[in-house]
Design a protein around this motif. Structure first.
Motif, short mmCIF file in Angstrom:
data_model
loop_
_atom_site.label_atom_id
_atom_site.label_comp_id
_atom_site.label_asym_id
_atom_site.label_seq_id
_atom_site.Cartn_x
_atom_site.Cartn_y
_atom_site.Cartn_z
N ASP A 28 6.39 6.26 2.04
CA ASP A 28 7.04 6.64 3.34
C ASP A 28 7.61 5.41 4.05
OD1 ASP A 28 6.42 9.52 2.91
OD2 ASP A 28 4.26 8.82 3.41
N ALA A 29 8.12 4.39 3.29
CA ALA A 29 8.50 3.16 3.77
C ALA A 29 9.59 2.65 3.16
CB ALA A 29 7.49 2.11 3.73
N LEU A 63 11.76 5.25 7.45
CA LEU A 63 10.60 5.79 8.29
C LEU A 63 9.37 4.87 8.47
CD1 LEU A 63 10.84 9.66 7.31
CD2 LEU A 63 11.72 8.55 9.31
N THR A 64 9.63 3.68 7.92
CA THR A 64 8.54 2.81 8.19
C THR A 64 7.76 2.68 9.31
OG1 THR A 64 9.72 1.45 6.65
CG2 THR A 64 7.97 0.42 7.52
N SER A 110 3.28 -0.69 15.82
CA SER A 110 4.65 -0.19 15.16
C SER A 110 5.65 -0.34 16.11
CB SER A 110 4.58 1.37 14.62
OG SER A 110 3.67 1.70 13.78
N ASP A 114 8.21 1.36 17.18
CA ASP A 114 8.74 2.77 17.10
C ASP A 114 8.84 3.24 18.63
OD1 ASP A 114 6.29 3.06 18.32
OD2 ASP A 114 5.29 4.23 16.95
N HIS A 149 7.06 4.87 11.49
CA HIS A 149 6.77 6.21 11.76
C HIS A 149 5.40 6.25 11.12
CE1 HIS A 149 10.06 7.79 14.13
NE2 HIS A 149 10.94 7.39 13.21
N HIS A 150 5.28 5.71 10.04
CA HIS A 150 3.94 5.81 9.02
C HIS A 150 3.01 4.72 8.96
CE1 HIS A 150 5.53 9.63 7.71
NE2 HIS A 150 6.76 9.45 7.62
N TRP A 151 3.70 3.49 9.44
CA TRP A 151 2.80 2.27 9.07
C TRP A 151 2.86 1.39 10.37
CZ3 TRP A 151 0.34 1.47 4.52
CH2 TRP A 151 0.99 2.42 3.43
N ARG A 154 -1.81 2.19 6.98
CA ARG A 154 -1.38 3.56 7.41
C ARG A 154 -1.48 3.85 9.02
NH1 ARG A 154 2.07 7.65 5.30
NH2 ARG A 154 2.14 7.47 2.84
N LYS A 155 -0.83 4.37 9.56
CA LYS A 155 -1.22 5.09 10.85
C LYS A 155 -2.46 5.88 10.89
CE LYS A 155 2.99 4.52 13.54
NZ LYS A 155 4.19 5.11 14.73
#
Length: 208
Positions: free
Chosen positions: A19-20, A175-176, A125, A127, A178-180, A152-153
């Motif tokens: 997911d990155a 999507l880096t 993040s 984001d 969003h997940h990390w 990881r978040k």
């Protein structure tokens, strides 16, 4: 004066995290030119040390910062709104080279100056809403090598770490964010300064 050679072949590596979308260029700029950029930017940048609210207290961030960008590239994070300083000739030139590398426009750059290993960046993040759904964050690293951690978040365990070297470029996209989360932790092993330039594309909100 040495110049950036946009025609040379630059080796890169993909960082495999789920997911990155991460790509690292360990020697994106040669050491001599990286030294020159570090010296000029460290001396010429009007550094500030903002205060943020944390657990009801006002504290100074553990590093020096500056935000450069196009005139309307306002950037909000950590409860602060940063109005951009105008691009200097050097920063405009570096931005152009970074844009050529990633093939996308970038209208702002956050400069973080870590005076030694006791300056740091906590878990976060990139984001923010104005960075869009798939934020592109391109990190140019000058000076001391510092460890860059990912987790990881929603977790506390470090999943991956990379040593960001002098003259290197780290591209975080997709999507880096969003997940990390990522951080630059404090360390007693580093006494030299590090300058990090993170180029971004601020999405301007439409006028209603």
């Amino acid at each position: 004066m040495s110049r950036f050679d946009s025609t040379r072949t630059v080796n890169s590596e993909v960082i495999e995290l789920p997911d990155a979308d991460l790509r690292y260029f360990p020697q994106w700029v040669d050491a001599g030119l990286a030294d020159q950029w570090l010296s000029e930017l460290s001396a010429q940048t009007p550094w500030t040390q903002p205060q943020i609210r944390l657990y009801g207290r006002s504290i100074a961030v553990p590093r020096l910062v500056a935000w450069y960008g196009d005139a309307d590239a306002l950037y909000r994070y950590s409860g602060l709104t940063h109005e951009p300083l105008p691009w200097t000739p050097l920063l405009a030139d570096i931005r152009q080279q970074v844009e050529q590398q990633v093939g996308q426009s970038l209208n702002g750059a956050l400069l973080n100056f870590y005076r030694d290993g006791q300056d740091a960046m906590g878990w976060h993040s990139d984001d923010e809403r104005e960075l869009g759904h798939r934020p592109l964050v391109v990190s140019l690293n000058l000076g001391a090598t510092r460890r860059f951690d990912f987790r990881r978040k929603g977790t506390s365990r470090i999943e991956y770490s990379i040593a960001l070297e002098h003259g290197s470029l780290l591209v975080m996209s997709g999507l880096t964010q969003h997940h990390w989360q990522h951080q630059i932790a404090r360390t007693r092993k580093v006494r030299a300064p590090r300058l990090n330039l993170t180029f971004r594309q601020i999405i301007r909100e439409p006028i209603l």
